[in-house]
Design an enzyme around this catalytic site. Structure first.
Site, mmCIF file in Angstrom:
data_model
loop_
_atom_site.group_PDB
_atom_site.id
_atom_site.type_symbol
_atom_site.label_atom_id
_atom_site.label_comp_id
_atom_site.label_asym_id
_atom_site.label_seq_id
_atom_site.Cartn_x
_atom_site.Cartn_y
_atom_site.Cartn_z
ATOM 1 N N HIS A 74 0.829 -1.203 0.000
ATOM 2 C CA HIS A 74 0.000 0.000 0.000
ATOM 3 C C HIS A 74 0.872 1.264 0.000
ATOM 4 O O HIS A 74 0.685 2.170 -0.814
ATOM 5 C CB HIS A 74 -0.926 -0.027 1.214
ATOM 6 C CG HIS A 74 -1.667 1.245 1.463
ATOM 7 N ND1 HIS A 74 -2.570 1.762 0.556
ATOM 8 C CD2 HIS A 74 -1.631 2.129 2.498
ATOM 9 C CE1 HIS A 74 -3.068 2.897 1.041
ATOM 10 N NE2 HIS A 74 -2.510 3.150 2.212
ATOM 11 N N HIS A 122 3.015 7.675 5.539
ATOM 12 C CA HIS A 122 1.795 8.226 6.145
ATOM 13 C C HIS A 122 1.179 7.392 7.256
ATOM 14 O O HIS A 122 0.385 7.913 8.038
ATOM 15 C CB HIS A 122 0.757 8.608 5.079
ATOM 16 C CG HIS A 122 -0.012 7.457 4.487
ATOM 17 N ND1 HIS A 122 0.368 6.836 3.333
ATOM 18 C CD2 HIS A 122 -1.148 6.822 4.900
ATOM 19 C CE1 HIS A 122 -0.502 5.877 3.044
ATOM 20 N NE2 HIS A 122 -1.428 5.842 3.984
ATOM 21 N N GLU A 133 0.800 6.065 13.178
ATOM 22 C CA GLU A 133 -0.406 5.408 13.699
ATOM 23 C C GLU A 133 -0.304 3.887 13.738
ATOM 24 O O GLU A 133 -0.741 3.263 14.693
ATOM 25 C CB GLU A 133 -1.627 5.820 12.888
ATOM 26 C CG GLU A 133 -2.802 5.989 13.803
ATOM 27 C CD GLU A 133 -4.031 6.513 13.087
ATOM 28 O OE1 GLU A 133 -4.856 7.085 13.777
ATOM 29 O OE2 GLU A 133 -4.159 6.329 11.854
ATOM 30 N N ASP A 134 0.263 3.318 12.705
ATOM 31 C CA ASP A 134 0.219 1.855 12.607
ATOM 32 C C ASP A 134 1.544 1.148 12.849
ATOM 33 O O ASP A 134 1.580 -0.075 12.950
ATOM 34 C CB ASP A 134 -0.295 1.438 11.215
ATOM 35 C CG ASP A 134 -1.702 1.945 10.975
ATOM 36 O OD1 ASP A 134 -2.432 2.115 11.971
ATOM 37 O OD2 ASP A 134 -2.058 2.186 9.810
ATOM 38 N N ASP A 194 -3.749 7.954 -1.323
ATOM 39 C CA ASP A 194 -4.010 6.891 -0.342
ATOM 40 C C ASP A 194 -5.346 6.214 -0.664
ATOM 41 O O ASP A 194 -5.443 4.992 -0.783
ATOM 42 C CB ASP A 194 -4.042 7.550 1.047
ATOM 43 C CG ASP A 194 -4.425 6.598 2.162
ATOM 44 O OD1 ASP A 194 -3.930 5.452 2.158
ATOM 45 O OD2 ASP A 194 -5.221 7.005 3.036
ATOM 46 N N ASP A 200 -21.460 12.342 -25.886
ATOM 47 C CA ASP A 200 -20.012 12.317 -25.648
ATOM 48 C C ASP A 200 -19.533 10.947 -25.156
ATOM 49 O O ASP A 200 -18.572 10.846 -24.412
ATOM 50 C CB ASP A 200 -19.603 13.413 -24.658
ATOM 51 C CG ASP A 200 -20.194 13.201 -23.284
ATOM 52 O OD1 ASP A 200 -21.160 12.413 -23.168
ATOM 53 O OD2 ASP A 200 -19.696 13.808 -22.329
HETATM 54 MN MN MN Z 1 -3.143 4.447 3.980
#
Ligand code: MN
Length: 484
Positions: free
Chosen positions: A50, A74, A78-79, A140, A261
């Site tokens: 990811h 990112h 947190e993780d 993300d 279109d």
């Molecule tokens: Mn993420």
């Protein structure tokens, strides 16, 4: 199976950057890989799949090294239990601020249609501090939504709806066309499975066989351009994306015959002059449909989009939309606001400066530099962060305006030429004065006369910066003319 994006791929799209940029991104890449160690995705693949994908998307968009690094990093606070201090020491304040911004945005949840505008507002307010936060968040979300098939079923629908209701509209408002379309197409099947099947069926019966046809038409016009002396052109052709076709079908009672279109050719030509010449060439080749020429070069869309659109008869019973623009316009249509934060040398490869399309984006960057005056903040809040009202044209098109907008704002939101010639307005069928405040769901009709002109009072009546700007310009021109 999901796979890790190799560092080489990221560095490859950063070819034109400095060695320092490469080193910075490389460091973030390895730091993240180590920090997330054995963590897994729903698919069973390493979590780093990811993060490396988000880093790649940002690098590919031409973002600066700090943004790419923040994209890679990112989730480490947190993780992966890395401390803020640690990030600050290793990567500096700016990267830390970006990561903190992304983390805060992560807490935002879709809670039903009636509250999504509120979420939208919060998200935009958050970005006022640093718009790169939202660009990372979009990258993300793009990866998460592209891998929805691995996500447990009960979570899929929520993520998909959130994407269509919050993130895609934001990408649209920021004019990041490349991400907006992908977000919608990935989310659509999981957000509205029944409707998706219907649209797929319509495409299968009406559109598929057209794919060969469009390729031929594309080659024909490219040859014609070259023979008329317009060389160094690029372009592409496409069949309308599933979700955007669905939205259009809804407007036209699911009748595909009314949609012109579905097939489009995009011509990218060197200069604005070439754009108008290419339009002439296209019209000489194929007969245009009357009333369907849209000059978004002279009159950009509110999000800054510029291009010429025309619909033509292709002679075999079909229609084709031809979109014509310069490379700069094309770059901004796909990157939008991100282009302004991208690596600078990338943008000036032709020695030309960017078209001045994003007045409000520039205001945001001024805000960032903390040089904002009260006026700037006021304008920004008025146009983009405050609650909005949706009103309708008599044909049912939705116009999105800030609260307290008047028929004047409505008229300028449609077209400056309509704004400049307002003679009167009707709301829900009744004549109203031009300072009438529009309410959610109003159907607004504007009458124009060639002889009608803006007056000073209109500036007070108007709420949007767009309308005020056009009125001021019109008044200035008027006073110049009388002075002569
Ligand atoms: Mn993420």
């Amino acid at each position: 199976m999901e796979r890790i994006t190799p560092l080489e791929d990221i560095l490859d799209v950063m070819k034109s950057r400095t060695a320092d940029d490469h080193a910075f991104v490389t460091k973030a890449y390895h730091y993240t890989e180590l920090a997330h160690g054995g963590q897994k995705r729903y698919s069973g693949a390493p979590y780093f799949v990811h993060l490396s994908a988000v880093g790649f998307t940002l690098a590919d968009m031409g973002m600066d090294a700090k943004t790419i690094a923040a994209g890679l990093l990112h989730d480490v606070i947190e993780d992966a239990k890395r401390t803020e201090e640690d990030i600050q020491i290793e990567f500096g304040d700016e990267v830390l601020l970006l990561i903190q911004g992304v983390t805060k945005l992560g807490k935002l949840k879709y809670r039903g249609v009636e509250r999504h505008m509120e979420s939208l507002r919060k998200l935009l307010v958050a970005t006022a501090k640093d718009i790169r936060v939202i660009i990372i968040k979009l990258a993300d979300r793009l990866h998460n939504v592209s891998t929805l098939r691995y996500v447990p079923e009960h979570k899929r629908e929520r993520i998909a709806l959130e994407t269509l209701q919050i993130y895609a509209p934001i990408a649209n408002r920021l004019s990041i066309g490349s991400i907006k379309g992908l977000l919608e197409d990935y989310a659509f099947p999981y957000a509205y499975p029944e409707e998706y099947k219907k649209v797929e069926a319509i495409i299968a019966t009406h559109v598929r066989d057209n794919e060969k046809r469009i390729e031929k038409l594309y080659r024909t016009i490219q040859i014609e351009l070259a023979q008329n002396g317009i060389t160094d052109t690029r372009g592409s052709f496409r069949v309308k994306r599933t979700y955007s076709l669905y939205k259009k079908l809804l407007k036209h009672h699911m009748n595909i015959e009314n949609i012109y279109d579905i097939l489009a050719i995009r011509l990218i030509v060197p200069t604005i002059g070439d754009c108008y010449r290419a339009l002439g060439i296209a019209h000489a080749l194929w007969r245009p449909l009357p009333g369907r020429i849209k000059d978004y070069i002279a009159f950009p869309k509110p999000n800054g989009y510029q291009s010429i659109h025309t619909t033509v008869f292709t002679g075999d019973g079909g229609f084709l939309e031809v979109q014509i623009r310069t490379p700069e316009m094309d770059n901004e249509a796909s990157l939008g606001v991100a282009a302004h934060f991208a690596y600078k040398e990338n943008l000036n490869t032709n020695g030309k400066s960017l078209p001045t399309r994003f007045a409000w984006v520039k205001e945001i960057s001024k805000l960032q530099k903390a040089a904002a005056t009260g006026d700037y903040i006021q304008t920004l809040h008025t146009d983009f962060f405050e609650d909005r009202v949706f009103v309708f044209t008599p044909k049912g098109d939705v116009i999105d305006l800030p609260v307290d907008s008047t028929p004047i704002d409505f008229a300028y939101a449609i077209h400056s030429d309509i704004g400049n010639h307002i003679a009167g307005a009707k709301v829900n069928g009744k004549l109203v004065s031009l300072d009438t405040v529009l309410k959610y769901g109003d159907i607004v009709e504007v009458e124009t006369k060639r002889s009608a002109k803006p007056t000073k009072k209109w500036i007070d009546y108007a709420k949007t910066a767009l309308a005020k700007k056009h009125i001021r310009v019109a008044l200035q021109e008027e006073s110049k003319n009388t002075a002569k």
